[in-house]
Structure formats: C-alpha cells, structure tokens
Write an enzyme that holds these catalytic residues in place. Structure first.
Site, short mmCIF file in Angstrom:
data_model
loop_
_atom_site.label_atom_id
_atom_site.label_comp_id
_atom_site.label_asym_id
_atom_site.label_seq_id
_atom_site.Cartn_x
_atom_site.Cartn_y
_atom_site.Cartn_z
N ARG A 1 0.81 -1.23 0.00
CA ARG A 1 0.00 0.00 0.00
C ARG A 1 0.84 1.28 0.00
NH1 ARG A 1 -3.60 -2.32 4.93
NH2 ARG A 1 -1.66 -3.49 5.19
N GLY B 1 1.35 -13.95 6.37
CA GLY B 1 0.54 -13.34 7.42
C GLY B 1 1.30 -13.13 8.71
N THR B 2 0.69 -12.33 9.59
CA THR B 2 1.40 -11.95 10.82
C THR B 2 1.60 -13.13 11.77
OG1 THR B 2 -0.75 -11.17 11.63
CG2 THR B 2 0.76 -9.50 10.81
N GLU C 1 -10.61 -8.81 11.54
CA GLU C 1 -9.96 -7.88 10.60
C GLU C 1 -10.99 -7.09 9.82
OE1 GLU C 1 -6.52 -7.32 10.35
OE2 GLU C 1 -6.86 -8.38 12.21
N LYS D 1 33.96 23.94 1.40
CA LYS D 1 34.01 22.49 1.32
C LYS D 1 35.31 21.98 1.92
CE LYS D 1 35.89 19.55 -1.20
NZ LYS D 1 36.63 19.04 -2.35
#
Ligand code: UD1
Ligand code: CA
Length: 454
Positions: A16, A78-79, A155, A351
């Site tokens: 996402r 999956g978790t 969920e 620099k």
C-alpha cells in the site's frame, strides 16, 4: 521477574506504500519506522529481541545491526506465520513475549512497559494493546462479549457491518505467555478473506480454551498509528514532529513555528536557542545554547557551538564553533571546521576546509580543500581554485592574510602570514609572509578612443 522477549514484525513489503523502499524502512522524522520501534524496545532491556525479516531482509538487517536477532520469513503468509518464524529461537522458553509491528513507529517504551505490567497483573495468557479510534477503518476490531471480555479480533476485511462499527481497535502490539503463543500459533488457519495466517486469531484460540485474555487500552490513539500508506506516514510524521518539538520547548528552546520546524530524534539543542520556521535539523546534529537558527536552514550531522547564528543556509557534516555568523545563503559542505567568531556571508560555499578564529568570507566566495588560519579576510568574489578537472589540490593561508576581491588562488599554493593579495590577482606561486602580491595585467587608458571610433 520472568524472562521477557520481543518479536518485531518487519517482513512485509508494504504494497500500500507503492514504493521501491520496503515499508518499515520509510523514515519518520528522519529515522526508519522499524528503527523507532527497536529503539523503544531496547530501552526496556528485553532478554532477547527477534526481528522477523523477509522483503528487503538485507537492508533491514543493515539498518538495525547486531542489537537484535533475526528470523527470516521466506513467504509473507501473514502476521501469525511471521511470528512462527521465531519459534526456533524462542519456542520452548518460559517467559513473556511482546509482539510489535515494524510499522507502528510512534509506540513508546512507556506504553510497552504499561502493557507488560497490565499483562502481569491480570495473570493473562495474552494481553492486547488496544485504542479507541474515531475512524477505525483498516484496523482489526476488538470483539467483546456481554461481560465486556475480549473474545476475538476481527480484521477489517472479514468484519460484518456491525463489527465495523466497533471503535476499539487492535494496535498490533500484544503481550503473550511465550509457550502459549507458540502452542496456539500451530492452530491458526488461513480461511479468511486474505488467505493469511493472522496473529490476532491466537486470541480467539486461547479464549476458547478458557485462558484469560486481557486488553490494555491506551488513551493515546496517535501512539499506536499503523502506517500502511503515505497518508498515514504523513500523520505519523506530524505526531512525531510535535512530540520532538514540544520536548525541546519544554527544555528551554524557543521554536517560533513548530509546524514548520523539523528536528530529528537524535538531535540535541541547548537552552535559549531560537529556531525560526523552515528549519530542518537532521541526523546527529548538536546545537549549543543561545543560537539563532533559521529561518529556512538545513543542518545535518553537524556540531554548532554556543551563540552562533545560521540564517537561510545549509550545513552538512561539519563543525561550527561559538559566536559564528553564517548566512544568509551560505553552503557549508562536509568536513569543514569553522572556528569561533568566523563570519560567512551570502553566497559563500565552503568544502572540506578549516577556517581559524575570526576569519571572514563575507560575500561570493568558494573555499575548497583549504586550511585557513585566524583573522584571514577573504574579500568579495575571491576563490580557491582547487580542481584541475582531474585532481584536487590544497590551499594554505596563514594567519592575518588579506585576500583581495576577485582573486583566484590556484592550488596547490601557500599564502604567508599577513600577506596581502591585490584585488583581481590570479596567484599561481606561493606568497611569502608580509608580502604584497599583485598578479594582474596593468591598466591602459586609450585617450579619446571612443570619440575617434564613432
Ligand atoms: C495488523 C493486524 C490488525 C491491526 C493492525 C495494527 C493482522 C492480521 N492484523 O493489520 O488487526 O489492527 O495490524 O496496525 O495482524 N508482516 C510480516 N509478515 C507478514 C505480514 C506482515 O512480517 O506475512 C509485518 C509487516 O511488515 C508489518 C506488520 O507485520 O510490519 C503488520 O502487517 P500489516 O500487513 O501492516 O497488517 P495490518 O493490515 O496493518
Ligand atoms: Ca499495518
């Protein structure tokens, strides 16, 4: 106290986010999300911290280093499946395990500690850190029975319309009895809308076998924000920014407009320093007391002494002393050392150079690869010519030298103590101490030239 372990889930890709960068590596106030979580967890002194890595495993490991142990989740199923990967390291141990997500960067050590305390006081097999969310969309919801006890977590994608109305969410942080956790994970299936093995299903499994399940609700939803997309990322940034800025204001720093001021979690700022809007202080920058920083300045990985002013300027990876004035519109590049009482004015670039105490470059100069003593004056437009297209060369200027306007110092070259370089000179050879050096064509005036040629 029994042993305490932590498992941090960081194997997901973060679809996402729509990014090449793996989700947990996206920075919040300059620090990757998963690093925020690890830093809070390490404050609590766990016996073992296991991070589950998968997508971008190498880069995540590189980021987190050796403070934590790793388990690899080859496929992101999956978790629940992710936590299973820690079984080899933790499976048979007695103790309490906290599971956290690498995408909840705002969680604090204090809240994790409170969760642990609640878990222990309830003598629960599992305790879920929950929060009340005005808009719970996207989160797992806490389903409680008539007696108000936690039954299960559903969920977003599997929730009925009624369940979607629940405002109490699963924050993704939990406390488990370690053995009970790994035992019940074996019974988690993947028959749900995402075809994944959900960690939250462990709650229902334990509840059904009659174990005590507790919930600890934080008052601060902001702390538990899960970052799944860039909208949430900006929300996390805003919350973290506010937290950092308020901490510095309480410590005696004036921040004129906290909305427009960005300070990293690592930075240090002294009392009575004033920060004007548009300022970004990043990395491990240390700023002294009574400084004026900004407006519109960017300071990264640098040390700034007391009572120094930096306006509309950029300073990277450099040391700046006390009572220095920089800007407006100066650029201090890495490995520069600007000592006390130096003045760097507009359109000056420095620099990899050292400037001694009280030296000045007030307008339109380039100083590169130079070692400059104290009380040197670099007049308007004077530059060090440090590069021949292939190699870089050094310029040395001793104390008290005066470099006239628009002169070029062709390196390698040394300008002696108190030497004077006439304006417009192009210096190719060393200049001895106390000498005046003029290296420019003589002026000729052709009388009446213009009139005669018309
Ligand atoms: C999860 C919870 C949800 C909770 C929310 C809180 C599940 C099924 N859902 O949802 O109840 O409200 O967090 O923010 O747990 N990860 C892995 N391996 C995987 C999948 C995920 O390591 O196979 C990691 C991800 O990198 C991430 C964390 O687990 O850090 C959470 O995964 P994510 O997909 O973001 O879960 P949510 O949909 O937010
Ligand atoms: Ca998430």
């Amino acid at each position: 106290m029994s042993s305490r372990y932590a498992v941090i889930l960081a194997a997901g890709q973060g679809t996402r986010m729509k990014s090449k960068l793996y989700k947990v590596l996206h920075p919040v106030c300059g620090k990757p999300m998963v690093q925020h979580v690890v830093d809070q967890v390490t404050e609590l002194g766990f016996d073992e911290i296991v991070t589950i890595v998968g997508y971008g495993a190498e880069i995540v490991r590189e980021q987190l280093g050796k403070k934590v142990a790793y388990a690899v989740q080859e496929k992101q199923l999956g978790t629940g499946h992710a936590v299973m990967q820690a079984e080899d390291v933790l499976g048979i141990k007695e103790g309490t395990t906290v599971v956290l997500c690498g995408d909840t960067p705002l969680i604090t050590a204090k809240t994790i500690e409170n969760l642990l305390k609640h878990h222990e006081s309830q003598v629960a097999k599992a305790t879920v850190l929950t929060a009340y969310a005005e808009n719970p969309t996207g989160y797992g919801r806490m389903v409680r029975n008539q007696d108000g006890l936690v039954e299960r977590i559903v969920e977003q994608k599997d929730a009925s319309e009624k369940e979607q109305e629940i405002n109490e969410i699963n924050t993704g942080t939990y406390c488990f009895d370690n053995k009970a956790l790994f035992e019940s994970l074996k019974h988690v299936g993947n028959k749900n809308s995402q075809g994944e093995y959900y960690l939250p299903d462990v709650i229902e499994i334990l509840q059904k076998s009659g174990e005590t399940i507790a919930a600890y609700q934080t008052e601060d939803f902001g702390e538990t924000l899960g970052v799944n997309d860039r909208v949430a990322l900006s929300e996390a940034e805003a919350i973290m920014k506010k937290r950092i800025n308020e901490m510095w204001m309480r410590n005696g720093v004036t921040i004129i407009d906290p909305q427009q001021t960005y300070i990293s979690t690592e930075a240090m700022i002294g009392q009575d320093t004033v920060i004007y809007p548009g300022t970004v202080i990043s990395g491990s920058t240390e700023i002294g007391t009574e400084c004026i920083i900004g407006p519109n300045s960017e300071i990264k990985d640098s040390q700034i002494g007391d009572s120094t002013t930096i306006k509309q300027s950029v300073v990277y990876d450099s040391y700046i002393g006390a009572n220095v004035a920089i800007g407006p519109f100066a650029h201090i590049r890495p490995q520069s050392k600007i000592n006390d009482e130096v003045r760097i004015g507009n359109f000056v670039e420095i620099k990899k150079s050292t400037l001694g105490k009280g030296s000045k470059a007030s307008h339109l100069s380039y100083i590169g690869d130079s070692d400059i003593g104290s009380e040197v004056n670099f007049s308007c437009g004077a530059v060090t010519v440090n590069y021949d297209g292939k190699n870089k060369f050094l310029t040395k200027i001793e104390d008290g030298a005066f470099i006239g306007c628009n002169s070029n110092l062709i390196a390698p070259v040394t300008i002696g103590k108190n030497a004077l370089i006439a304006a417009g000179s192009t210096i190719t050879d060393d200049v001895p101490s106390e000498a005046l050096s003029i290296a420019r064509a003589r002026q000729t005036n052709k009388e009446e030239y213009v009139k005669k040629n018309n």
